[in-house]
Design a protein around this motif. Structure first.
Motif, PDB file in Angstrom:
ATOM      1  N   ALA A 155      21.045  31.796 -37.359  1.00 34.22           N
ATOM      2  CA  ALA A 155      21.139  32.645 -36.163  1.00 34.22           C
ATOM      3  C   ALA A 155      20.641  31.902 -34.924  1.00 34.22           C
ATOM      4  N   LEU A 156      19.550  31.135 -35.061  1.00 32.87           N
ATOM      5  CA  LEU A 156      19.064  30.357 -33.916  1.00 32.87           C
ATOM      6  C   LEU A 156      20.090  29.306 -33.492  1.00 32.87           C
ATOM      7  N   GLY A 157      20.680  28.626 -34.474  1.00 32.70           N
ATOM      8  CA  GLY A 157      21.710  27.644 -34.153  1.00 32.70           C
ATOM      9  C   GLY A 157      22.899  28.284 -33.455  1.00 32.70           C
ATOM     10  N   ALA A 158      23.320  29.465 -33.958  1.00 33.41           N
ATOM     11  CA  ALA A 158      24.477  30.157 -33.379  1.00 33.41           C
ATOM     12  C   ALA A 158      24.193  30.622 -31.957  1.00 33.41           C
ATOM     13  N   ILE A 159      22.976  31.102 -31.710  1.00 33.76           N
ATOM     14  CA  ILE A 159      22.607  31.557 -30.368  1.00 33.76           C
ATOM     15  C   ILE A 159      22.677  30.392 -29.372  1.00 33.76           C
ATOM     16  N   HIS A 160      22.126  29.259 -29.756  1.00 35.90           N
ATOM     17  CA  HIS A 160      22.136  28.107 -28.843  1.00 35.90           C
ATOM     18  C   HIS A 160      23.535  27.499 -28.724  1.00 35.90           C
ATOM     19  N   PHE A 161      24.319  27.585 -29.803  1.00 37.15           N
ATOM     20  CA  PHE A 161      25.713  27.145 -29.714  1.00 37.15           C
ATOM     21  C   PHE A 161      26.464  27.978 -28.679  1.00 37.15           C
ATOM     22  N   LYS A 162      26.295  29.289 -28.715  1.00 39.87           N
ATOM     23  CA  LYS A 162      27.002  30.166 -27.773  1.00 39.87           C
ATOM     24  C   LYS A 162      26.526  29.917 -26.343  1.00 39.87           C
ATOM     25  N   ASN A 163      25.230  29.642 -26.171  1.00 40.05           N
ATOM     26  CA  ASN A 163      24.731  29.300 -24.835  1.00 40.05           C
ATOM     27  C   ASN A 163      25.354  27.998 -24.353  1.00 40.05           C
ATOM     28  N   SER A 172      21.747  22.409 -18.814  1.00 38.44           N
ATOM     29  CA  SER A 172      21.519  23.533 -19.723  1.00 38.44           C
ATOM     30  C   SER A 172      22.371  23.399 -20.978  1.00 38.44           C
ATOM     31  N   ALA A 173      23.615  22.967 -20.795  1.00 43.02           N
ATOM     32  CA  ALA A 173      24.510  22.805 -21.933  1.00 43.02           C
ATOM     33  C   ALA A 173      23.964  21.754 -22.900  1.00 43.02           C
ATOM     34  N   ALA A 174      23.475  20.654 -22.358  1.00 41.43           N
ATOM     35  CA  ALA A 174      22.943  19.583 -23.213  1.00 41.43           C
ATOM     36  C   ALA A 174      21.712  20.054 -23.981  1.00 41.43           C
ATOM     37  N   ALA A 175      20.848  20.825 -23.313  1.00 44.94           N
ATOM     38  CA  ALA A 175      19.644  21.338 -23.980  1.00 44.94           C
ATOM     39  C   ALA A 175      20.013  22.310 -25.098  1.00 44.94           C
ATOM     40  N   GLU A 178      21.482  20.412 -28.084  1.00 44.52           N
ATOM     41  CA  GLU A 178      20.452  19.725 -28.864  1.00 44.52           C
ATOM     42  C   GLU A 178      19.739  20.697 -29.810  1.00 44.52           C
ATOM     43  N   LYS A 179      19.427  21.900 -29.304  1.00 41.92           N
ATOM     44  CA  LYS A 179      18.744  22.891 -30.147  1.00 41.92           C
ATOM     45  C   LYS A 179      19.655  23.392 -31.258  1.00 41.92           C
ATOM     46  N   ALA A 180      20.913  23.646 -30.926  1.00 39.68           N
ATOM     47  CA  ALA A 180      21.859  24.104 -31.945  1.00 39.68           C
ATOM     48  C   ALA A 180      21.988  23.063 -33.050  1.00 39.68           C
ATOM     49  N   LEU A 181      22.125  21.808 -32.674  1.00 42.25           N
ATOM     50  CA  LEU A 181      22.224  20.733 -33.660  1.00 42.25           C
ATOM     51  C   LEU A 181      20.982  20.677 -34.541  1.00 42.25           C
ATOM     52  N   GLU A 182      19.824  20.833 -33.930  1.00 43.29           N
ATOM     53  CA  GLU A 182      18.562  20.780 -34.679  1.00 43.29           C
ATOM     54  C   GLU A 182      18.519  21.861 -35.755  1.00 43.29           C
TER      55      GLU A 182
END
Length: 350
Positions: A155-163, A172-175, A178-182
Motif C-alpha cells: 500500500a505504501l508503494g502504491a500510494i507513492h507510485f500514484k503520487n 516531487s516525482a523523483a522523490a 524513490e519511495k515507491a521503489l524502496e
C-alpha cells in the motif's frame, strides 16, 4: 487405522460446527443489512421500465452512513474482542468517506496495528493516499505477520507510485518514485509469495514498477498488437513515422461514450497530418463489434476482448478512457493527457 480416520473426521466436524461469536454475528448482520439494501435497490433499477424510474432508483442508492454509525458503536464497545477486527476492516474499506471510517483508520493504526486479520483492510489503504502513511508505517513496525507486513509495504508503494504518476513537478516525482521503489523492493525481497484474496501482491507491484520504468514520457512505447474487428492482425509499430493517438476504451465504460464522437472528429482531421487515432477496445468480441457500430467508430481498433486483456494489462490501465500520444519514432510524447493537448502537439510538429 479406520478408527483413527473416523476420530480425525469427527474432530474436523466438531471444529466446523463451532458457532460464530455473538460479536461476529452482529457485525455480519450489519454488513448483510447494508448489502441487501443495495442489492434490492439494484434489482429495482434493473426492473425499471422507464428512464424516469431508473433515475429515481439511481438517486436512491442506500448510503453506508447509517450502517457505519451502527458498526462504530459496536466496535467501540468491543475493542477488547478479537472478532471486532472484522468490523474495523469493514469501516475502513466500506465506509472510508464517512467520519466512522476515518475513526476506524485511527483505531487500525493504534489498537490493531499489530493484529492478524487486517491485511485486506491494510491493502485497501492504497486508495487513502498519504493520510494513511502513518497507519501503514505503524503496521510495518508493530506487526509480525507476513500478510499484514506485505500489505502495508504494498500500500505504501502504491500510494507513492500514484503520487509519482500524478506529479507535474520533477523533484516531487523523483522523490515519490524513490519511495515507491524502496517499498516495492522490500515487498519483492521478503514477501514475494504473499497473496491476498488469491492475488500475489508482488504481481501488482511488478506492474507499477514496469509503468514507472517503461510507460513514461520519453520511453519507447511498448508494442500494442492484436486483431481488428475483421480478424486482421496489426500492431502499433506498423504506424512508425506517424503520430498515433492511442485510446483505451470500452462500450461498458460510460465515461468513454462522450469522447468517442470527438475521437471520430479527430481521426478525420488528422488524415492529412501524418497522424492517426488507434483504439484498444476492451469489450468481449461480440460486444466490441456492437460498440463499434453503435458509436460509429471511424478509426481502427485492436480488440483486447476484456479490460484485463494483454495490451490493457501491459499498459497497467487503471482508468478508462486513457489516451497516449506516441510520436513518429515510437516514443511516448504524452501520457494520459487531454485530446486537445495531443492535437495541439501534432499540429505544432514540423
Amino acid at each position: 487405522m479406520k478408527s483413527l480416520i473416523l476420530l480425525l473426521l469427527s474432530v474436523v466436524s466438531l471444529f466446523a460446527q463451532v458457532p460464530a461469536s455473538r460479536l461476529a454475528t452482529e457485525i455480519r448482520a450489519i454488513i448483510d443489512e447494508y448489502e441487501n439494501s443495495v442489492r434490492a435497490n439494484t434489482q429495482k433499477l434493473i426492473a425499471a421500465a422507464t428512464e424516469e424510474e431508473k433515475n429515481k432508483f439511481r438517486a436512491s442508492i442506500p448510503s453506508a452512513g447509517p450502517y457505519a454509525t451502527k458498526m462504530m458503536k459496536l466496535v467501540q464497545t468491543n475493542l477488547d474482542q478479537p472478532d471486532v477486527v472484522k468490523g474495523v476492516n469493514w469501516l475502513v474499506t466500506g465506509a472510508a468517506s464517512f467520519p466512522e471510517g476515518q475513526e476506524a483508520l485511527k483505531i487500525l493504526g493504534t489498537t490493531f496495528a499489530g493484529s492478524k486479520g487486517i491485511a485486506e483492510a491494510i491493502k485497501q489503504l492504497e486508495y487513502h493516499g498519504l493520510p494513511a502513511e502513518p497507519v501503514l508505517k505503524a503496521v510495518i513496525e508493530k506487526n509480525t505477520n507476513p500478510e499484514e507486513k506485505a500489505a502495508a509495504l504494498y500500500a505504501l508503494g502504491a500510494i507513492h507510485f500514484k503520487n509519482f504518476d500524478a506529479s507535474a513537478d520533477r523533484v516531487s516525482a523523483a522523490a515519490s518514485k524513490e519511495k515507491a521503489l524502496e517499498y516495492f523492493q522490500q515487498l519483492n525481497a521478503k514477501y514475494a509469495d504473499v497473496t491476498i484474496q488469491g492475488f500475489k501482491l508482488s504481481d501488482f507491484a511488478f506492474k507499477m514498477l514496469f509503468e514507472m520504468m517503461s510507460l513514461q514520457v520519453g520511453c519507447e512505447a511498448p508494442e500494442i498488437e492484436g486483431k481488428d474487428a475483421d480478424g486482421v492482425s496489426f500492431k502499433l509499430s506498423d504506424y512508425r513515422g506517424k503520430h498515433v493517438i492511442v485510446i483505451f476504451w470500452g462500450g461498458w465504460c460510460h465515461a468513454c461514450h462522450g469522447i468517442l464522437p470527438l475521437m471520430n472528429q479527430t481521426a478525420a482531421q488528422l488524415k492529412d497530418k501524418n497522424a492517426l487515432v488507434l483504439g484498444v477496445n476492451t469489450d468481449i468480441e461480440t460486444e466490441a463489434k456492437k460498440a463499434l457500430a453503435d458509436y460509429q467508430v471511424s478509426f481502427r481498433n485492436i480488440l483486447d476482448n476484456t479490460s484485463s486483456g494483454p495490451n490493457t494489462t501491459l499498459y497497467n490501465l487503471r482508468n478508462f478512457p486513457t489516451l497516449y500520444l506516441i510520436d513518429p519514432k515510437g516514443v511516448i510524447a504524452i501520457k494520459n493527457g487531454s485530446l486537445d493537448a495531443m492535437v495541439n502537439q501534432i499540429n505544432a510538429a514540423k
